[in-house]
Enzyme design. Sequence first.
Site, PDB file in Angstrom:
ATOM      1  N   HIS A  72       0.832  -1.220   0.000  1.00  0.00           N
ATOM      2  CA  HIS A  72       0.000   0.000   0.000  1.00  0.00           C
ATOM      3  C   HIS A  72       0.862   1.262   0.000  1.00  0.00           C
ATOM      4  O   HIS A  72       0.503   2.266   0.615  1.00  0.00           O
ATOM      5  CB  HIS A  72      -0.943   0.020   1.201  1.00  0.00           C
ATOM      6  CG  HIS A  72      -1.943  -1.100   1.217  1.00  0.00           C
ATOM      7  ND1 HIS A  72      -3.202  -0.981   0.687  1.00  0.00           N
ATOM      8  CD2 HIS A  72      -1.864  -2.368   1.687  1.00  0.00           C
ATOM      9  CE1 HIS A  72      -3.857  -2.129   0.842  1.00  0.00           C
ATOM     10  NE2 HIS A  72      -3.066  -2.981   1.438  1.00  0.00           N
ATOM     11  N   ASN A 145     -10.299  -2.743   2.652  1.00  0.00           N
ATOM     12  CA  ASN A 145     -10.006  -2.775   1.220  1.00  0.00           C
ATOM     13  C   ASN A 145     -11.274  -2.508   0.420  1.00  0.00           C
ATOM     14  O   ASN A 145     -12.377  -2.506   0.977  1.00  0.00           O
ATOM     15  CB  ASN A 145      -9.449  -4.148   0.821  1.00  0.00           C
ATOM     16  CG  ASN A 145      -7.958  -4.296   1.139  1.00  0.00           C
ATOM     17  OD1 ASN A 145      -7.259  -3.313   1.347  1.00  0.00           O
ATOM     18  ND2 ASN A 145      -7.488  -5.516   1.174  1.00  0.00           N
ATOM     19  N   TYR A 359       0.929  -4.020  12.196  1.00  0.00           N
ATOM     20  CA  TYR A 359       0.886  -2.590  11.878  1.00  0.00           C
ATOM     21  C   TYR A 359       1.646  -1.757  12.899  1.00  0.00           C
ATOM     22  O   TYR A 359       2.325  -0.795  12.543  1.00  0.00           O
ATOM     23  CB  TYR A 359      -0.568  -2.121  11.732  1.00  0.00           C
ATOM     24  CG  TYR A 359      -1.249  -2.700  10.502  1.00  0.00           C
ATOM     25  CD1 TYR A 359      -1.480  -4.066  10.400  1.00  0.00           C
ATOM     26  CD2 TYR A 359      -1.656  -1.904   9.451  1.00  0.00           C
ATOM     27  CE1 TYR A 359      -2.088  -4.616   9.283  1.00  0.00           C
ATOM     28  CE2 TYR A 359      -2.275  -2.440   8.328  1.00  0.00           C
ATOM     29  CZ  TYR A 359      -2.491  -3.800   8.254  1.00  0.00           C
ATOM     30  OH  TYR A 359      -3.088  -4.332   7.147  1.00  0.00           O
TER      31      TYR A 359
HETATM   32 FE1  HDE Z   1      -2.409  -4.750   5.563  1.00  0.00          FE
HETATM   33  N1  HDE Z   1      -0.588  -3.983   5.985  1.00  0.00           N
HETATM   34  N2  HDE Z   1      -1.792  -6.565   6.210  1.00  0.00           N
HETATM   35  N3  HDE Z   1      -4.195  -5.615   5.013  1.00  0.00           N
HETATM   36  N4  HDE Z   1      -3.056  -3.007   4.896  1.00  0.00           N
HETATM   37  C1  HDE Z   1      -0.224  -2.702   5.802  1.00  0.00           C
HETATM   38  O1  HDE Z   1       0.902  -1.438   7.420  1.00  0.00           O
HETATM   39  C2  HDE Z   1      -0.673  -6.796   6.911  1.00  0.00           C
HETATM   40  C3  HDE Z   1      -4.569  -6.894   5.204  1.00  0.00           C
HETATM   41  C4  HDE Z   1      -4.313  -2.694   4.466  1.00  0.00           C
HETATM   42  O2  HDE Z   1      -3.084   3.523   3.939  1.00  0.00           O
HETATM   43  C5  HDE Z   1       1.119  -2.386   6.407  1.00  0.00           C
HETATM   44  O3  HDE Z   1       1.278   0.725   7.883  1.00  0.00           O
HETATM   45  C6  HDE Z   1      -0.625  -8.169   7.373  1.00  0.00           C
HETATM   46  C7  HDE Z   1      -5.978  -7.066   5.019  1.00  0.00           C
HETATM   47  C8  HDE Z   1      -4.368  -1.308   4.082  1.00  0.00           C
HETATM   48  O4  HDE Z   1      -1.432   3.336   5.365  1.00  0.00           O
HETATM   49  C9  HDE Z   1       1.550  -3.715   7.036  1.00  0.00           C
HETATM   50  C10 HDE Z   1      -1.768  -8.743   6.885  1.00  0.00           C
HETATM   51  C11 HDE Z   1      -6.446  -5.822   4.692  1.00  0.00           C
HETATM   52  C12 HDE Z   1      -3.091  -0.810   4.309  1.00  0.00           C
HETATM   53  C13 HDE Z   1       0.367  -4.598   6.712  1.00  0.00           C
HETATM   54  C14 HDE Z   1      -2.492  -7.740   6.165  1.00  0.00           C
HETATM   55  C15 HDE Z   1      -5.319  -4.934   4.693  1.00  0.00           C
HETATM   56  C16 HDE Z   1      -2.307  -1.887   4.822  1.00  0.00           C
HETATM   57  C17 HDE Z   1       2.100  -1.719   5.500  1.00  0.00           C
HETATM   58  C18 HDE Z   1      -2.218 -10.181   7.035  1.00  0.00           C
HETATM   59  C19 HDE Z   1      -7.888  -5.428   4.359  1.00  0.00           C
HETATM   60  C20 HDE Z   1      -2.604   0.595   4.039  1.00  0.00           C
HETATM   61  C21 HDE Z   1       2.270  -0.317   6.012  1.00  0.00           C
HETATM   62  C22 HDE Z   1      -2.331 -10.611   8.377  1.00  0.00           C
HETATM   63  C23 HDE Z   1      -8.812  -5.696   5.425  1.00  0.00           C
HETATM   64  C24 HDE Z   1      -2.889   1.521   5.158  1.00  0.00           C
HETATM   65  C25 HDE Z   1       1.447  -0.246   7.189  1.00  0.00           C
HETATM   66  C26 HDE Z   1      -2.430   2.915   4.797  1.00  0.00           C
HETATM   67  C27 HDE Z   1      -0.961  -1.761   5.202  1.00  0.00           C
HETATM   68  C28 HDE Z   1       0.314  -5.854   7.154  1.00  0.00           C
HETATM   69  C29 HDE Z   1      -3.703  -8.006   5.495  1.00  0.00           C
HETATM   70  C30 HDE Z   1      -5.457  -3.546   4.372  1.00  0.00           C
HETATM   71  C31 HDE Z   1       2.873  -4.274   6.564  1.00  0.00           C
HETATM   72  C32 HDE Z   1       0.485  -8.804   8.165  1.00  0.00           C
HETATM   73  C33 HDE Z   1      -6.779  -8.360   5.164  1.00  0.00           C
HETATM   74  C34 HDE Z   1      -5.587  -0.565   3.538  1.00  0.00           C
HETATM   75  O5  HDE Z   1       1.710  -3.593   8.415  1.00  0.00           O
END
Ligand code: HDE
Length: 682
Positions: A72, A145, A359
């Site tokens: 993202h 999402n 996060y």
């Molecule tokens: Fe994320 N995800 N994600 N994700 N995600 C990040 O956090 C992660 C997941 C989502 O505009 C990171 O600050 C893991 C689902 C958005 O700043 C990180 C898992 C959904 C954004 C991270 C998921 C999301 C992130 C990267 C599986 C929808 C952007 C930078 C367990 C419900 C937020 C940060 C923004 C961002 C990890 C799965 C949505 C790496 C480990 C499911 C919208 O921490």
Amino acid sequence: MARSIYQTQTGNAGEAQQRGREALTTNHGIPISDNQNSLRVGDRGPTLLEDFILREKIFHFDHERIPERIVHARGSAAHGYFECTDPIPELSCASIFAEKGKKTPLFARFSTVAGGAGSVDTPRDVRGFAVKFYTDEGNWDLVGNNIPVFFIQDAIKFPDLIHSVKMEADKGYPQAASAHDTFWDFVSLMPEAMHTVIWAMSDRAIPRSLRMMEGFGVHTFKLVNAEGETHFVKFHWRPRLGMQSLVWDESAKLQGADNDYHRRDLHEAIAAGDFPEWDFAVQVFDQALADSLPYDVLDPTKIIPEEVVPLRVIGRMVLDRNPDNHFAENEQVAFLPSNIVPGIDFSDDPLLQGRLFSYLDTQKSRLGTTNFHQIPINAPKCPYANMMRDGLMQTAVPKGRATYEPNSLDQAGEDPGPRANAAGFTTAPQQVSGEKLRIRAETFGDHYSQPRMFWRSQTENEQAHIASACVFELSKVGLDHIRNRVLSHLANIDGGLAQRVADGLGTALPKAAAPFRTPVDLEPSDALSIQKNWKQTLHGRKVGLLFGEGSDKAEIDKLISAIKAEGGSVFTIAPKIGLLKLEGGEMKADGQLAGSPSPLFDAIAMILAPEVAEKLARDSAAVGFVTDAFVHLKAIGHCNGSKVILARAGIEADEGVGHYSNLPETAKRRYWAREAKVRDLA
Ligand code: HDE
């Protein structure tokens, strides 16, 4: 003394202030007398190490970047507010949902997943939909999402998923694209990914505008009321403009026409006072309903169709202010799914549980300090207090001796009881028992019924887009065994789909993969289709109007007012950007023809003098302008003279092609039926 050939723009503080501008200083407040020349020996000699002004400036510049988000990275953001329209105290004691009309400030960030921070806005990808609500009981981050399901069921697979979709480790490409071997290798080895894969192959993954996409909390959460009663909940955002997507060829061409297509669209709409809005809805259900479903509500690869549990709209989000500074706000905002407020709680969804760690952890590496919560965009807007102290980049100056709790120093003479708040966040009590195991519930084991439901819920044209997207993506896969494995999964979703993709690739259909659970036919859901829910409106849509020297000014003005009256906007285009002489006046275009191709617009109009049209019919920019509009299924409004350009492009009239005066009506939709004439879909 030698005189500089460059005059200093800075002058002294007094002069600058007289001009109403802040005088330049160093970061330590020392006034700068010259921001054009570094300190050197004579006018052609070496630069002196002593030049602290030069060194500070370069030092700061050298460290301007912070690590981009691992996923993202590319995002666009805006400020706004949430308004509660239907309070739900019976379901949740969250203060944000307590009173009708109550407004809570928020910051929203929309993103692509796979590409880097400088990548394009319109690849085929899931979009992030993250909202930070600054509630009066602390920050609640709903980090969702635009697709209601996710590729994997367990957080332990997330690094693998992301490594597979990012550019390939050895080559460093492709950027921002799932159409390559490693992504399809991984997802075809993980049948649980199939539901999200089919959404990602659908038009949902190429939104026309960030303002025209739905958002989902994805996981099941809990609502908790003042009595401690809990319900399960799924969160939904519904765009007031309705959903709209691009067609694939258009989204690919937009990557050249405007890298920042979505970011610009959001920014311009807000700057123009056309504030994007979403309804906020909840799907509330209890354990009994959860138990009655043929899938597990803790499984993030499943939805609950709204025909099964209806949506209740309880609020709206309005985005009414652009960020002042991209870095300070968009780049530094830190969303944490673990930011939750009293009245809302987590479920045991194993993906959500893993996110609660990730996060917080990632912010330390991106923002460098445990004090990232003090950055203005992340700080709560309500008071906060605790005994956490110090750390890198501490900007607060807490007072007092006691940095522990309980203590009897702060309020001398008072009972040094605990300072925790009885109305503070409490985890909803829940019975849990079982052995410690690395295992996944069998109820998570049906990987094909829901993708089948999604497929069957689409219009024929949307199905053709899905099949064609699969063909496109798999045609970029170099290894036969990966393509075949994908086909073997598609065969479990729908035999017809699998056959169409195999035919499109020119390959034989392998036998279906052995499913863990035999798929069943679930009732299709119309809510899953974009086309079935199309909003016939000009609101949020933009018409590209081509004119030239000698065009009829009165007709142009009439068309522009008619489009605006319907809520649309107009971008005027001419072969030359300077002031042009028209029949009955003069006019300057917003854009030059070659730099304003039609993928940028929802519909096009041409009002041209016959001799200008004749000339443009020999210009590839003009012919491309109408050809693209036609093959992207858009309305084309033309004058008599401009028919020569249409003829040159081989465009046959249909219900979307006609006199420009009809455009305010015809531009409200796309012409799906035209597609069979212009494209060989799978
Ligand atoms: Fe994320 N995800 N994600 N994700 N995600 C990040 O956090 C992660 C997941 C989502 O505009 C990171 O600050 C893991 C689902 C958005 O700043 C990180 C898992 C959904 C954004 C991270 C998921 C999301 C992130 C990267 C599986 C929808 C952007 C930078 C367990 C419900 C937020 C940060 C923004 C961002 C990890 C799965 C949505 C790496 C480990 C499911 C919208 O921490």
